[in-house]
Write a protein that holds these residues in place. Structure first.
Motif, PDB file in Angstrom:
ATOM      1  N   PRO A 114       0.824  -1.219   0.000  1.00 13.71           N
ATOM      2  CA  PRO A 114       0.000   0.000   0.000  1.00 13.71           C
ATOM      3  C   PRO A 114       0.854   1.263   0.000  1.00 13.71           C
ATOM      4  N   GLY A 115       1.987   1.200   0.707  1.00 12.43           N
ATOM      5  CA  GLY A 115       2.867   2.362   0.744  1.00 12.43           C
ATOM      6  C   GLY A 115       3.473   2.664  -0.616  1.00 12.43           C
ATOM      7  N   LEU A 116       3.920   1.616  -1.296  1.00 14.23           N
ATOM      8  CA  LEU A 116       4.481   1.814  -2.639  1.00 14.23           C
ATOM      9  C   LEU A 116       3.410   2.335  -3.598  1.00 14.23           C
ATOM     10  N   PHE A 117       2.191   1.818  -3.437  1.00 19.10           N
ATOM     11  CA  PHE A 117       1.098   2.277  -4.305  1.00 19.10           C
ATOM     12  C   PHE A 117       0.804   3.759  -4.053  1.00 19.10           C
ATOM     13  N   THR A 118       0.722   4.152  -2.776  1.00 18.53           N
ATOM     14  CA  THR A 118       0.446   5.562  -2.450  1.00 18.53           C
ATOM     15  C   THR A 118       1.588   6.455  -2.932  1.00 18.53           C
ATOM     16  N   ASN A 119       2.811   5.963  -2.760  1.00 18.16           N
ATOM     17  CA  ASN A 119       3.971   6.714  -3.239  1.00 18.16           C
ATOM     18  C   ASN A 119       3.893   6.922  -4.751  1.00 18.16           C
ATOM     19  N   SER A 120       3.533   5.855  -5.471  1.00 24.65           N
ATOM     20  CA  SER A 120       3.411   5.966  -6.924  1.00 24.65           C
ATOM     21  C   SER A 120       2.255   6.878  -7.320  1.00 24.65           C
ATOM     22  N   LEU A 121       1.156   6.794  -6.560  1.00 27.37           N
ATOM     23  CA  LEU A 121       0.004   7.669  -6.835  1.00 27.37           C
ATOM     24  C   LEU A 121       0.420   9.130  -6.687  1.00 27.37           C
ATOM     25  N   HIS A 122       1.196   9.411  -5.642  1.00 25.12           N
ATOM     26  CA  HIS A 122       1.697  10.771  -5.415  1.00 25.12           C
ATOM     27  C   HIS A 122       2.578  11.198  -6.591  1.00 25.12           C
ATOM     28  N   PHE A 123       3.484  10.326  -7.003  1.00 24.97           N
ATOM     29  CA  PHE A 123       4.420  10.659  -8.080  1.00 24.97           C
ATOM     30  C   PHE A 123       3.688  10.887  -9.404  1.00 24.97           C
ATOM     31  N   TRP A 124       2.807   9.968  -9.771  1.00 21.87           N
ATOM     32  CA  TRP A 124       2.168  10.072 -11.083  1.00 21.87           C
ATOM     33  C   TRP A 124       1.128  11.181 -11.142  1.00 21.87           C
ATOM     34  N   SER A 125       0.512  11.504 -10.003  1.00 22.79           N
ATOM     35  CA  SER A 125      -0.415  12.643 -10.017  1.00 22.79           C
ATOM     36  C   SER A 125       0.358  13.946 -10.202  1.00 22.79           C
ATOM     37  N   VAL A 126       1.610  13.973  -9.755  1.00 19.54           N
ATOM     38  CA  VAL A 126       2.447  15.150 -10.028  1.00 19.54           C
ATOM     39  C   VAL A 126       2.735  15.255 -11.525  1.00 19.54           C
ATOM     40  N   GLN A 127       3.013  14.101 -12.156  1.00 13.07           N
ATOM     41  CA  GLN A 127       3.262  14.134 -13.602  1.00 13.07           C
ATOM     42  C   GLN A 127       2.029  14.654 -14.344  1.00 13.07           C
ATOM     43  N   LEU A 128       0.853  14.142 -13.953  1.00  9.22           N
ATOM     44  CA  LEU A 128      -0.384  14.611 -14.595  1.00  9.22           C
ATOM     45  C   LEU A 128      -0.630  16.088 -14.293  1.00  9.22           C
ATOM     46  N   PHE A 129      -0.337  16.496 -13.043  1.00 10.70           N
ATOM     47  CA  PHE A 129      -0.507  17.894 -12.640  1.00 10.70           C
ATOM     48  C   PHE A 129       0.271  18.814 -13.583  1.00 10.70           C
ATOM     49  N   PHE A 130       1.524  18.449 -13.877  1.00 15.06           N
ATOM     50  CA  PHE A 130       2.327  19.319 -14.732  1.00 15.06           C
ATOM     51  C   PHE A 130       1.883  19.246 -16.190  1.00 15.06           C
ATOM     52  N   VAL A 131       1.513  18.055 -16.646  1.00 15.51           N
ATOM     53  CA  VAL A 131       1.017  17.947 -18.025  1.00 15.51           C
ATOM     54  C   VAL A 131      -0.241  18.806 -18.190  1.00 15.51           C
ATOM     55  N   PHE A 132      -1.184  18.684 -17.271  1.00 15.28           N
ATOM     56  CA  PHE A 132      -2.421  19.474 -17.358  1.00 15.28           C
ATOM     57  C   PHE A 132      -2.121  20.962 -17.254  1.00 15.28           C
ATOM     58  N   MET A 133      -1.205  21.321 -16.350  1.00 12.59           N
ATOM     59  CA  MET A 133      -0.931  22.739 -16.146  1.00 12.59           C
ATOM     60  C   MET A 133      -0.250  23.348 -17.377  1.00 12.59           C
ATOM     61  N   VAL A 134       0.633  22.590 -18.012  1.00 11.50           N
ATOM     62  CA  VAL A 134       1.311  23.127 -19.197  1.00 11.50           C
ATOM     63  C   VAL A 134       0.308  23.308 -20.346  1.00 11.50           C
ATOM     64  N   VAL A 135      -0.595  22.339 -20.543  1.00  8.96           N
ATOM     65  CA  VAL A 135      -1.608  22.503 -21.592  1.00  8.96           C
ATOM     66  C   VAL A 135      -2.519  23.701 -21.259  1.00  8.96           C
TER      67      VAL A 135
END
Lengths: 262, 53
Positions: A114-135
């Motif tokens: 669960p910790g690795l999953f939450t860590n990955s969720l945090h990381f990938w939502s940051v990637q999406l955050f920047f992709v959405f923000m740049v568009v």
């Protein structure tokens, strides 16, 4: 009054008597009983209390129908207008997963599933955050979104973007793995070269962790709220040379676009 | 059993060198995704809601 009632003042019979005979109650100034007294002193326009002045300023700049509108301009019906709220949604996921990571700690998020999953969720939502923000940024740049007294909306967006970069950078530095070590010592050379390496020490894990988990998310959050309030008060920027129209989103209204703010 | 990763995030990235331009493949992929998203957001029609005729 019953014998087992500890306080006669709250005896149900006594309470009823007070309600039935309000004239018998000594309220001191009798506020609320005198018909000449404003029953809602909170809307006194002449009040000079700071609370009244703050409320009047808020209501004039951002009345509730602009803060939570039920009508939107017709031009908003485009995918390019979705990316601002997508950025906000990703930011909320980042905040929630970041809170979980902060409370559970690295011993949990580096080892358990669960910790690795939450860590990955945090990381990938940051990637999406920047992709959405740049568009979102590209869309607003090409429609010159600072038009119509929206300069501060644009500026707060730029500052939020820069603060987000700092937050993401410190996030990479506190992964506590070889990747974060590599990034920090690459960055250390650059920051030392420009003379701020002692003040902003990327090799100091405690400093980076506090900046990432406490200060910078607060900065991004406050600026993002300010940005959204400005969008609500100034309105969504129309495409260049587009007639400003709006649709109702209430099913009862139902019909066509109506021109506003010509 | 070791987990299977789609991409080796702990390995050095592959770089593309084109004249003065040097960019890692992951960064190039992200930039291309953003450009495609931007184009789709402009070109794709937005679905009409039930309340709009």
């Amino acid at each position: 009054m019953t014998a087992d009632s500890p306080n006669p003042a709250v005896e149900p019979d006594n309470v009823q008597a007070v309600v039935d005979s309000p004239a018998d109650v000594d309220t001191g100034s009798s506020v609320g009983l005198d018909p000449t007294v404003d029953p809602d002193p909170g809307i006194d326009p002449s009040s000079s209390m700071w609370t009244s002045r703050l409320r009047r300023a808020w209501m004039s700049k951002l009345p509730p129908d602009e803060l939570l509108p039920d009508r939107q301009p017709a031009y908003v019906a485009s995918w390019i207008y979705v990316f601002g709220v997508l950025t906000l949604a990703a930011f909320l996921v980042i905040l929630v997963t970041g809170l979980v990571l902060a409370f559970a700690g690295p011993a949990w998020y580096h080892t358990s599933s669960p910790g690795l999953f939450t860590n990955s969720l945090h990381f990938w939502s940051v990637q999406l955050f920047f992709v959405f923000m740049v568009v979102h940024l590209w869309g607003k740049f090409w429609m010159a979104a600072w038009r119509g007294r929206r300069a501060m909306t644009w500026i707060t967006g730029v500052v939020a973007f820069l603060a987000s970069i700092g937050t993401a950078f410190t996030g990479y530095l506190v992964q506590t793995n070889f990747d974060s070590q590599w990034i920090s010592f690459e960055a250390k050379d650059g920051l030392n070269a420009v003379g701020i390496g002692a003040f902003f020490n990327v090799a100091n894990l405690g400093q980076m962790l506090l900046l990432h988990a406490c200060l910078l998310p607060l900065v991004v959050g406050v600026i993002a709220v300010w940005h959204v309030l400005l969008v609500r008060s100034r309105g969504v920027v129309p495409p260049i040379d587009t007639v400003d129209t709006e649709f109702s989103v209430t099913p009862a209204d139902g019909a066509s676009a109506t021109e506003v703010r010509p | 059993m070791d987990p299977i990763y789609l991409a080796g995030v702990n390995d050095p990235a592959t770089y593309i060198n084109w004249g003065w331009l040097s960019i890692s493949v992951p960064n190039l992929i992200v930039i291309l995704i953003m450009i495609v998203l931007f184009a789709l957001a402009i070109l794709l029609p937005f679905p009409k809601g039930r309340d709009r005729s």
